[in-house]
Structures are given as structure tokens and as C-alpha cells.
Design a protein around this motif. Structure first.
Motif, mmCIF file in Angstrom:
data_model
loop_
_atom_site.group_PDB
_atom_site.id
_atom_site.type_symbol
_atom_site.label_atom_id
_atom_site.label_comp_id
_atom_site.label_asym_id
_atom_site.label_seq_id
_atom_site.Cartn_x
_atom_site.Cartn_y
_atom_site.Cartn_z
ATOM 1 N N THR A 77 0.837 -1.208 0.000
ATOM 2 C CA THR A 77 0.000 0.000 0.000
ATOM 3 C C THR A 77 0.868 1.253 0.000
ATOM 4 O O THR A 77 2.024 1.231 0.389
ATOM 5 C CB THR A 77 -0.950 0.111 1.223
ATOM 6 O OG1 THR A 77 -0.257 0.720 2.328
ATOM 7 C CG2 THR A 77 -1.522 -1.241 1.655
ATOM 8 N N HIS A 78 0.235 2.335 -0.452
ATOM 9 C CA HIS A 78 0.842 3.673 -0.383
ATOM 10 C C HIS A 78 -0.099 4.494 0.506
ATOM 11 O O HIS A 78 -0.732 5.439 0.052
ATOM 12 C CB HIS A 78 0.923 4.294 -1.771
ATOM 13 C CG HIS A 78 1.632 3.457 -2.805
ATOM 14 N ND1 HIS A 78 2.867 3.790 -3.303
ATOM 15 C CD2 HIS A 78 1.278 2.296 -3.439
ATOM 16 C CE1 HIS A 78 3.248 2.878 -4.209
ATOM 17 N NE2 HIS A 78 2.293 1.965 -4.305
ATOM 18 N N LEU A 79 -0.230 4.089 1.746
ATOM 19 C CA LEU A 79 -1.310 4.600 2.597
ATOM 20 C C LEU A 79 -1.108 6.023 3.104
ATOM 21 O O LEU A 79 -2.068 6.705 3.458
ATOM 22 C CB LEU A 79 -1.516 3.620 3.762
ATOM 23 C CG LEU A 79 -2.591 3.960 4.777
ATOM 24 C CD1 LEU A 79 -3.579 2.817 4.907
ATOM 25 C CD2 LEU A 79 -1.986 4.309 6.127
ATOM 26 N N ILE A 144 3.313 -0.333 4.315
ATOM 27 C CA ILE A 144 3.141 1.065 3.891
ATOM 28 C C ILE A 144 4.446 1.563 3.263
ATOM 29 O O ILE A 144 5.515 1.413 3.855
ATOM 30 C CB ILE A 144 2.771 1.978 5.082
ATOM 31 C CG1 ILE A 144 1.459 1.520 5.736
ATOM 32 C CG2 ILE A 144 2.673 3.437 4.637
ATOM 33 C CD1 ILE A 144 1.024 2.381 6.930
ATOM 34 N N LYS A 145 4.320 2.193 2.097
ATOM 35 C CA LYS A 145 5.496 2.725 1.409
ATOM 36 C C LYS A 145 5.558 4.238 1.509
ATOM 37 O O LYS A 145 4.529 4.899 1.547
ATOM 38 C CB LYS A 145 5.427 2.389 -0.083
ATOM 39 C CG LYS A 145 5.361 0.903 -0.368
ATOM 40 C CD LYS A 145 5.167 0.651 -1.859
ATOM 41 C CE LYS A 145 4.671 -0.754 -2.128
ATOM 42 N NZ LYS A 145 5.580 -1.819 -1.742
ATOM 43 N N SER A 146 6.770 4.771 1.484
ATOM 44 C CA SER A 146 6.932 6.212 1.270
ATOM 45 C C SER A 146 6.831 6.421 -0.245
ATOM 46 O O SER A 146 6.270 5.600 -0.943
ATOM 47 C CB SER A 146 8.279 6.677 1.812
ATOM 48 O OG SER A 146 9.333 6.126 1.044
ATOM 49 N N VAL A 241 10.053 -4.799 -5.818
ATOM 50 C CA VAL A 241 10.037 -4.025 -7.063
ATOM 51 C C VAL A 241 8.602 -3.892 -7.566
ATOM 52 O O VAL A 241 7.820 -4.845 -7.485
ATOM 53 C CB VAL A 241 10.900 -4.719 -8.159
ATOM 54 C CG1 VAL A 241 10.786 -3.989 -9.485
ATOM 55 C CG2 VAL A 241 12.359 -4.790 -7.740
ATOM 56 N N HIS A 242 8.252 -2.678 -8.051
ATOM 57 C CA HIS A 242 7.042 -2.504 -8.859
ATOM 58 C C HIS A 242 7.469 -2.873 -10.279
ATOM 59 O O HIS A 242 8.177 -2.101 -10.924
ATOM 60 C CB HIS A 242 6.599 -1.047 -8.879
ATOM 61 C CG HIS A 242 5.865 -0.565 -7.671
ATOM 62 N ND1 HIS A 242 6.434 -0.403 -6.443
ATOM 63 C CD2 HIS A 242 4.574 -0.142 -7.534
ATOM 64 C CE1 HIS A 242 5.525 0.078 -5.594
ATOM 65 N NE2 HIS A 242 4.390 0.242 -6.233
ATOM 66 N N GLY A 243 7.062 -4.027 -10.780
ATOM 67 C CA GLY A 243 7.560 -4.468 -12.085
ATOM 68 C C GLY A 243 6.464 -4.922 -13.024
ATOM 69 O O GLY A 243 5.467 -5.522 -12.609
ATOM 70 N N THR A 316 -4.012 -4.575 -2.108
ATOM 71 C CA THR A 316 -4.858 -3.516 -2.684
ATOM 72 C C THR A 316 -4.052 -2.536 -3.519
ATOM 73 O O THR A 316 -4.582 -1.928 -4.438
ATOM 74 C CB THR A 316 -5.557 -2.689 -1.590
ATOM 75 O OG1 THR A 316 -4.558 -2.093 -0.752
ATOM 76 C CG2 THR A 316 -6.526 -3.530 -0.767
ATOM 77 N N ASP A 317 -2.761 -2.291 -3.143
ATOM 78 C CA ASP A 317 -1.972 -1.186 -3.713
ATOM 79 C C ASP A 317 -2.592 0.152 -3.287
ATOM 80 O O ASP A 317 -2.379 1.168 -3.964
ATOM 81 C CB ASP A 317 -1.894 -1.266 -5.239
ATOM 82 C CG ASP A 317 -0.775 -0.402 -5.821
ATOM 83 O OD1 ASP A 317 0.080 0.056 -5.052
ATOM 84 O OD2 ASP A 317 -0.782 -0.177 -7.048
ATOM 85 N N PHE A 318 -3.364 0.162 -2.226
ATOM 86 C CA PHE A 318 -4.098 1.376 -1.827
ATOM 87 C C PHE A 318 -3.261 2.641 -2.071
ATOM 88 O O PHE A 318 -2.192 2.815 -1.499
ATOM 89 C CB PHE A 318 -4.495 1.294 -0.348
ATOM 90 C CG PHE A 318 -5.237 2.519 0.101
ATOM 91 C CD1 PHE A 318 -6.586 2.654 -0.160
ATOM 92 C CD2 PHE A 318 -4.572 3.557 0.737
ATOM 93 C CE1 PHE A 318 -7.268 3.808 0.204
ATOM 94 C CE2 PHE A 318 -5.251 4.712 1.111
ATOM 95 C CZ PHE A 318 -6.602 4.827 0.846
HETATM 96 FE FE FE Z 1 2.268 0.446 -5.681
#
Ligand code: FE
Ligand code: NIG
Length: 405
Positions: A77-79, A144-146, A241-243, A316-318
Motif C-alpha cells: 500500500t501507499h497509505l 506502507i510505502k513512502s 520491485v514494482h515491475g 490492494t496497492d491502496f
Molecule cells: Fe504500488
């Protein structure tokens, strides 16, 4: 032995442990029950066996004939972000493309502007609300990603906010550094890549467990991806990785050779890269909410991964641009209807395989003695009813560390 809580009278207890008694493919106990002590699972069994073993326990949660399974693990997620991008959704409905909006300083860039301008307090309050929505929808652990700061100050702010959310909220949070989301508008590419692979890794190593990069046209090339993954690995990060989201640039193979824990998206992947993922045991994280929301017909083809024995997870990739959904139940539905996942694989993908994608498979993701008592009670009798009653939140209760939240 004293216990804190019993959860009894499930229609089935989906342990996801194949060795458990009466196991079907998913590993389940008909009319199963769980005994909890100190937030951990102490024992599983039939309701009558568990009641017999712990007759004095006063704190009993009665599932009343409903399905009990592990809490969902949302492993991508990118929450943390400010603002929203509903205007872009409208532009897309009129024919604009996601990558075109990004190129024209919208997309990720517009969320970067909003997030740079937001205070920590604002981001925490937004994040707490979002975690509440996720808990209501049955999620008990969230990655959670930055990646909406793209400079030292705001990347740090995002990582610290994510950490504070993990402390303040009852859900567990796993943190990923995604400075390599795209090149910010106010920086020259070479300068930014140099910062990413050098100073930023030293600055953020203590704030994040994983390093992630968006390998895609308009974001980072395969050469940059390889170089940055190597540097991040050397600095002590685990890799993601987002691939293959829109184009197959070859990142799943490179990532697997470098020991990445997961590659995520994967709408486009070569057979050669599939083999490399399979050999390395890299987890494939599929996020069918993204092509759904972007109205694309390019869904990841789950069977290609399953056939090769690659663990498939769902998430989800929210995020505000490509999937503002809180619901893992929705991802199960889309995974089954559009990616060709079986219900069994979709449930495994939302729980134990998602736990693998964040290196937490020994702590969460199945119902097993010693693991966290993170469970959900759904208002149905069997897992097939999750996609069957699509579009409805079926959660009756979310139980985190043995307590109803
Ligand atoms: Fe993503
Ligand atoms: O995972 N693909 C890149 N990043 C996000 C979307 C981020 C955004 O649009 O804000 C994703 O889809």
C-alpha cells in the motif's frame, strides 16, 4: 492452563495449515475453535475439544456458525499521502491515460505536491482513518510505502508517519522506502538517482525494512533499477520491485537474481523472468484493483505464476491514483474473476502468501499455535462466498492480537 479468550462455533476455521485435522485444501476445521493467550494462538481444535480443554475461560467470542479465517495481510500500500486524485479519474473516464497524466506533471507528482505541503499531524490523522477502514474490511497487517516525498525532508516525514501509525494503531505496519517512485519535477535525473543510491540509503536504513523501486517507462529504467537494488541490498534493505505494470522491462528477473522478497504488479512478464522468479522463490504480488480502476484489460495472469509454483499474493496497492480501495475482499473477487485465481489461491494470497511477501510468514497469515491471534469472522459459511457476495463488506468482527477491534 489458563487462557485469555476462546473463539468458538465457526462454520469452518480456515487454519491454512494443511496438517490440521479434517484438512481440506485450505486446511480447515469444521466447527473449529481457537484458544488465545497473551495475544497469541495457543491451540486450535473443534469447538467441543477446545471448550473441554478450557472450561473456565469466561471471555468467549461466539462466531455463531460463521467463517473464521486469518486476518487479511495487505502487503502493498501507499497509505500515507495527502490530497485526492478523483479529478484524474474523471480525466481518465474521458480518455486520458495514467502514464500520460504522469508525464504531464500530474499523477504521482500531484500527490507529491500535496504530501510535501501536509503536516505530520494531518498525515497521521488521515492515516489513522484509512487504517480504521482497512480494519473494518478485515485487514490486520499493512505494508506502507513512502514515495510521495521524493526529497529528504518529505520521504523522512512519510517514513516517520508510517512508523507512528504502527505505534498508535492496533494494526501492524511494515515499512518500505520508495524514494525511487519517480524522478521529482524539481530535480535532474542523474542527481536524483545518485542521491537515491547513496545518501538516501544511509539516511533511511533505520526507518524502513524494505527498499522498493518503480521500474517502468516514465519512472526508472532496468539499468537504474539494477544499480539501485544492488546498492539498497548492500545497505541492508530487503528488496521489492514494482515491475511489469504497463511494460515488460525485465525487472522481475533482475529482482529475483538479487534475492528480492517480492515483485509486484506483473501484468506483463516474460517466460524467462517467470522461471527466474520460480527458481528464486520470489513472491508475485498481484493487485487486480489497479487494472480495474484504470479500466485496463491487462490483468495479471495468475495461472502462469501458479503453474510455476511461484507463491501468489494479493494486495490492494491502496493509493490515490491507481487504486483507492481498502478492501482485500474486493481483491479476492477481482483475483478470482479477472486473474484466473481459484478461491483457494485467492484466500492463500490474501493471508499466508501475503505474509511471505513481507517476510512475516512465521508470525502471521495462518491460524497456528504460536502465531499472532489475528483473525476475522465473516458473515458467510465458506470461502467461495467471498467472491459470490461481491461488493459487500462481509466482516462481522476483526480480532487483532486476540482482541476485537
Ligand atoms: Fe504500488
Ligand atoms: O503501485 N505504480 C506506481 N505506483 C503506484 C501508483 C502511485 C500513484 O499513482 O500515486 C502503484 O500503482
Amino acid at each position: 492452563m489458563e487462557v485469555d479468550t476462546l473463539i468458538i462455533n465457526s462454520s469452518q476455521l480456515l487454519t491454512l495449515e494443511r496438517s490440521s485435522m479434517g484438512s481440506g485444501l485450505l486446511g480447515s476445521i469444521v466447527n473449529g475453535a481457537v484458544a488465545v493467550k497473551n495475544g497469541l494462538i495457543l491451540e486450535t481444535g473443534t469447538t467441543s475439544a477446545i471448550m473441554k480443554n478450557y472450561p473456565d475461560c469466561l471471555n468467549v467470542i461466539d462466531a455463531d456458525g460463521s467463517l473464521v479465517l486469518p486476518g487479511f495481510v495487505d502487503c502493498h500500500t501507499h497509505l500515507v499521502f495527502a490530497g485526492d486524485r478523483s479529478k484524474e479519474m474523471e480525466q481518465r473516464l474521458e480518455g486520458a491515460e495514467y502514464l500520460e497524466i504522469l508525464k504531464n506533471r500530474g499523477g504521482i507528482h500531484s500527490t507529491v505536491r500535496a504530501t510535501r505541503n501536509a503536516s505530520r499531524k494531518e498525515l497521521i490523522s488521515l492515516g489513522m482513518e484509512r487504517l480504521n477502514r482497512m480494519a473494518e474490511n478485515g485487514t490486520t497487517t499493512v505494508e506502507i510505502k513512502s514515495g510521495y516525498g521524493l526529497n529528504e525532508e518529505t520521504e523522512l516525514k512519510m517514513l516517520q508517519v508510517a512508523s507512528e501509525l504502527g505505534i498508535k494503531h492496533s494494526l501492524d505496519v511494515v515499512i518500505t522506502y520508495l524514494g525511487a517512485h519517480t524522478v521529482p519535477e524539481d530535480k535532474n535525473r542523474d542527481e536524483y538517482v545518485k542521491w537515491l543510491g547513496g545518501k538516501s540509503l544511509r539516511a533511511f536504513r533505520k526507518n524502513a525494512e524494505f527498499f522498493d523501486i518503480f521500474c517502468e517507462e516514465g519512472a526508472f529504467s532496468l539499468t537504474e533499477t539494477k544499480m539501485l537494488l544492488e546498492a539498497a541490498k548492500l545497505a541492508g534493505f530487503k528488496l521489492k520491485v514494482h515491475g511489469g505494470q504497463f511494460n515488460d522491462l525485465g525487472s522481475p528477473g533482475i529482482a529475483s537474481l538479487l534475492g528480492a522478497v517480492s515483485v509486484d504488479h506483473l501484468e506483463n512478464i516474460s517466460n524467462q523472468d517467470l522461471d527466474l522468479m520460480s527458481e528464486a522463490g520470489t513472491v508475485a504480488v498481484l493487485m487486480p484493483g489497479v487494472p480495474f480502476f484504470l479500466q485496463s484489460d491487462q490483468y495479471p495472469e495468475a495461472k502462469r505464476f501458479v503453474k510455476k509454483g511461484i507463491p501468489v499474493a494479493l494486495a490492494t496497492d491502496f493509493n490515490p491514483g491507481s487504486c483507492p480501495s481498502y478492501s482485500m475482499q474486493m481483491m479476492i473477487t477481482l483475483g478470482v474473476f479477472y486473474c484466473g485465481l481459484s478461491v483457494t489461491d485467492a484466500v492463500l494470497g490474501s493471508t499466508i502468501n501475503a505474509a511471505k511477501a513481507i517476510n512475516r510468514e512465521t508470525e502471521i497469515g495462518s491460524i497456528k499455535a504460536g502465531k499472532k491471534a489475528d483473525l476475522i469472522i465473516l458473515n458467510i459459511k465458506k470461502p467461495e462466498e467471498i467472491p459470490y457476495y461481491f461488493g459487500t463488506n462481509l466482516v462481522k468482527k476483526t480480532i487483532k492480537n486476540g482482541k476485537i477491534i
